[in-house]
Design an enzyme around this catalytic site. Sequence first.
Site, PDB file in Angstrom:
ATOM      1  N   ARG A  56       0.853  -1.211   0.000  1.00 13.82           N
ATOM      2  CA  ARG A  56       0.000   0.000   0.000  1.00 13.82           C
ATOM      3  C   ARG A  56       0.885   1.256   0.000  1.00 13.82           C
ATOM      4  O   ARG A  56       0.641   2.227  -0.680  1.00 13.82           O
ATOM      5  CB  ARG A  56      -0.897   0.066   1.251  1.00 13.82           C
ATOM      6  CG  ARG A  56      -1.753  -1.134   1.554  1.00 13.82           C
ATOM      7  CD  ARG A  56      -3.101  -1.037   0.870  1.00 13.82           C
ATOM      8  NE  ARG A  56      -3.011  -1.366  -0.535  1.00 13.82           N
ATOM      9  CZ  ARG A  56      -2.785  -2.595  -1.032  1.00 13.82           C
ATOM     10  NH1 ARG A  56      -2.591  -3.623  -0.243  1.00 13.82           N
ATOM     11  NH2 ARG A  56      -2.738  -2.793  -2.332  1.00 13.82           N
ATOM     12  N   ASN A  87      -8.592   7.938   6.366  1.00 14.67           N
ATOM     13  CA  ASN A  87      -7.575   7.429   5.441  1.00 14.67           C
ATOM     14  C   ASN A  87      -6.200   7.413   6.089  1.00 14.67           C
ATOM     15  O   ASN A  87      -5.850   8.314   6.857  1.00 14.67           O
ATOM     16  CB  ASN A  87      -7.524   8.292   4.179  1.00 14.67           C
ATOM     17  CG  ASN A  87      -8.834   8.240   3.424  1.00 14.67           C
ATOM     18  OD1 ASN A  87      -9.656   7.350   3.681  1.00 14.67           O
ATOM     19  ND2 ASN A  87      -9.057   9.172   2.518  1.00 14.67           N
ATOM     20  N   ASP A  89      -3.580   7.363   4.081  1.00 16.57           N
ATOM     21  CA  ASP A  89      -2.672   8.028   3.137  1.00 16.57           C
ATOM     22  C   ASP A  89      -2.386   9.457   3.608  1.00 16.57           C
ATOM     23  O   ASP A  89      -3.018   9.960   4.540  1.00 16.57           O
ATOM     24  CB  ASP A  89      -3.241   7.999   1.703  1.00 16.57           C
ATOM     25  CG  ASP A  89      -4.496   8.852   1.521  1.00 16.57           C
ATOM     26  OD1 ASP A  89      -4.470  10.035   1.909  1.00 16.57           O
ATOM     27  OD2 ASP A  89      -5.502   8.351   0.972  1.00 16.57           O
ATOM     28  N   HIS A 104      -7.510   6.681  11.880  1.00 16.95           N
ATOM     29  CA  HIS A 104      -7.120   5.270  11.695  1.00 16.95           C
ATOM     30  C   HIS A 104      -5.620   5.099  11.464  1.00 16.95           C
ATOM     31  O   HIS A 104      -5.182   4.080  10.940  1.00 16.95           O
ATOM     32  CB  HIS A 104      -7.907   4.653  10.528  1.00 16.95           C
ATOM     33  CG  HIS A 104      -9.354   4.433  10.845  1.00 16.95           C
ATOM     34  ND1 HIS A 104     -10.313   4.189   9.894  1.00 16.95           N
ATOM     35  CD2 HIS A 104     -10.018   4.425  12.035  1.00 16.95           C
ATOM     36  CE1 HIS A 104     -11.500   4.040  10.474  1.00 16.95           C
ATOM     37  NE2 HIS A 104     -11.349   4.193  11.771  1.00 16.95           N
ATOM     38  N   GLY A 170     -16.809  10.552   0.609  1.00 13.82           N
ATOM     39  CA  GLY A 170     -16.227   9.264   0.224  1.00 13.82           C
ATOM     40  C   GLY A 170     -16.050   8.261   1.334  1.00 13.82           C
ATOM     41  O   GLY A 170     -15.022   7.591   1.402  1.00 13.82           O
ATOM     42  N   SER A 172     -18.300   5.044   3.329  1.00 10.79           N
ATOM     43  CA  SER A 172     -19.549   4.277   3.387  1.00 10.79           C
ATOM     44  C   SER A 172     -20.198   4.381   4.772  1.00 10.79           C
ATOM     45  O   SER A 172     -21.302   3.892   4.961  1.00 10.79           O
ATOM     46  CB  SER A 172     -19.266   2.809   3.056  1.00 10.79           C
ATOM     47  OG  SER A 172     -18.360   2.277   4.008  1.00 10.79           O
TER      48      SER A 172
HETATM   49  P1  OAD Z   1     -15.322   2.310   2.031  1.00 13.17           P
HETATM   50  O1  OAD Z   1     -14.627   1.545   0.963  1.00 13.17           O
HETATM   51  O2  OAD Z   1     -16.127   1.566   3.021  1.00 13.17           O
HETATM   52  O3  OAD Z   1     -16.275   3.384   1.362  1.00 13.17           O
HETATM   53  C1  OAD Z   1     -15.837   4.168   0.293  1.00 13.17           C
HETATM   54  C2  OAD Z   1     -16.913   5.157  -0.078  1.00 13.17           C
HETATM   55  O4  OAD Z   1     -16.388   5.979  -1.106  1.00 13.17           O
HETATM   56  C3  OAD Z   1     -18.211   4.521  -0.622  1.00 13.17           C
HETATM   57  O5  OAD Z   1     -19.334   5.148  -0.041  1.00 13.17           O
HETATM   58  C4  OAD Z   1     -18.128   4.811  -2.123  1.00 13.17           C
HETATM   59  O6  OAD Z   1     -19.411   4.981  -2.711  1.00 13.17           O
HETATM   60  C5  OAD Z   1     -17.360   6.124  -2.138  1.00 13.17           C
HETATM   61  N1  OAD Z   1     -16.631   6.403  -3.388  1.00 13.17           N
HETATM   62  C6  OAD Z   1     -16.142   5.567  -4.324  1.00 13.17           C
HETATM   63  N2  OAD Z   1     -15.516   6.250  -5.296  1.00 13.17           N
HETATM   64  C7  OAD Z   1     -15.609   7.571  -4.977  1.00 13.17           C
HETATM   65  C8  OAD Z   1     -15.149   8.777  -5.576  1.00 13.17           C
HETATM   66  N3  OAD Z   1     -14.461   8.785  -6.723  1.00 13.17           N
HETATM   67  N4  OAD Z   1     -15.441   9.935  -4.948  1.00 13.17           N
HETATM   68  C9  OAD Z   1     -16.131   9.956  -3.776  1.00 13.17           C
HETATM   69  N5  OAD Z   1     -16.573   8.852  -3.173  1.00 13.17           N
HETATM   70  C10 OAD Z   1     -16.318   7.669  -3.758  1.00 13.17           C
HETATM   71  O7  OAD Z   1     -14.188   3.214   2.728  1.00 13.17           O
HETATM   72  P2  OAD Z   1     -14.243   3.959   4.139  1.00 13.17           P
HETATM   73  O8  OAD Z   1     -15.621   4.363   4.485  1.00 13.17           O
HETATM   74  O9  OAD Z   1     -13.183   4.991   4.113  1.00 13.17           O
HETATM   75  O10 OAD Z   1     -10.207   1.127   8.190  1.00 13.17           O
HETATM   76  O11 OAD Z   1     -13.792   2.801   5.096  1.00 13.17           O
HETATM   77  C11 OAD Z   1     -13.661   3.054   6.476  1.00 13.17           C
HETATM   78  C12 OAD Z   1     -12.562   2.203   7.062  1.00 13.17           C
HETATM   79  O12 OAD Z   1     -12.762   0.835   6.714  1.00 13.17           O
HETATM   80  C13 OAD Z   1     -11.184   2.502   6.536  1.00 13.17           C
HETATM   81  O13 OAD Z   1     -10.588   3.598   7.188  1.00 13.17           O
HETATM   82  C14 OAD Z   1     -10.437   1.232   6.791  1.00 13.17           C
HETATM   83  C15 OAD Z   1     -11.487   0.265   6.297  1.00 13.17           C
HETATM   84  O14 OAD Z   1     -11.424  -1.015   6.774  1.00 13.17           O
HETATM   85  C16 OAD Z   1      -9.167   0.433   8.668  1.00 13.17           C
HETATM   86  O15 OAD Z   1      -8.383  -0.158   7.944  1.00 13.17           O
HETATM   87  C17 OAD Z   1      -9.090   0.460  10.164  1.00 13.17           C
END
Ligand code: OAD
Length: 234
Positions: A56, A87, A89, A104, A170, A172
């Site tokens: 990553r 994030n 990153d 995180h 961005g 979920s």
């Molecule tokens: P998710 O992968 O669960 O959600 C990503 C979101 O981004 C979804 O609602 C998509 O619809 C949206 N999305 C996709 N492409 C996009 C774009 N181009 N512009 C805007 N939105 C877009 O990711 P997170 O909610 O960040 O934790 O996940 C939360 C946590 O779960 C992360 O921090 C990580 C993961 O497991 C750990 O690793 C502890």
Amino acid sequence: MHKLVVLTGAGISAESGIKTFRDMGGLWEEYDIMEVATPQGWEKNPKLVQDFYNARRRQLLECKPNKAHLGLVELEKYFDVEIITQNVDDLHERAGSKNVLHIHGELRKAQSTKYPELVYDIEGWEIKDDDRCEKGFPLRPHVVWFGEAVPAMEPAIEITSAADIFVVIGTSLNVYPAASLLDHVPENTPVYIIDPNDVTCYGLCEIEIIKEKAGKGVEILIEKLTSKTSNFKG
Ligand code: OAD
């Protein structure tokens, strides 16, 4: 200046070429969360976990902030912007955002496996097998794994509770406690959600959904918040 608080997730970095977790083709389809993002996974196979995060990190070095990250920097001209990001990153920082809280953890840092308060910047992309903290213990990624405490939640709640405007980009909103930050948005605070897909979000009244990818969505947000008719202008 009004306080603009932004909660970001993997979707804001998607247009920089970083995969989200739960979309189709996302990271959790390719890898087992239990194997690579839990203390149990680390105990069972530290090499697999180290390889996952090294990959990553290596990829991150090739990515650049996108229009959405840069748009949030532009908003600092008009607002006191505070970013709370899930994030790991560093694209908000590289874009130039001043106030970024990582709840995180951070991919480009390592922590001692024995003394988690000992945190180090990583040169390049790799934590090597024989890297040690100053007390002689192995290093692991400075990332919060499932089942671990989220120490940055306390400051994140404090920031959220002081928001005049709250923006979600961005994410979920599947992962707690991060998603519970929405419960701390003060009553009657306008909330904007930028996401190309539907996001379930209970209990908030004044939500405006901007159903776009982050780059375009932030452009629309800037227009809305800085237009002559905006309640927040000036
Ligand atoms: P998710 O992968 O669960 O959600 C990503 C979101 O981004 C979804 O609602 C998509 O619809 C949206 N999305 C996709 N492409 C996009 C774009 N181009 N512009 C805007 N939105 C877009 O990711 P997170 O909610 O960040 O934790 O996940 C939360 C946590 O779960 C992360 O921090 C990580 C993961 O497991 C750990 O690793 C502890």
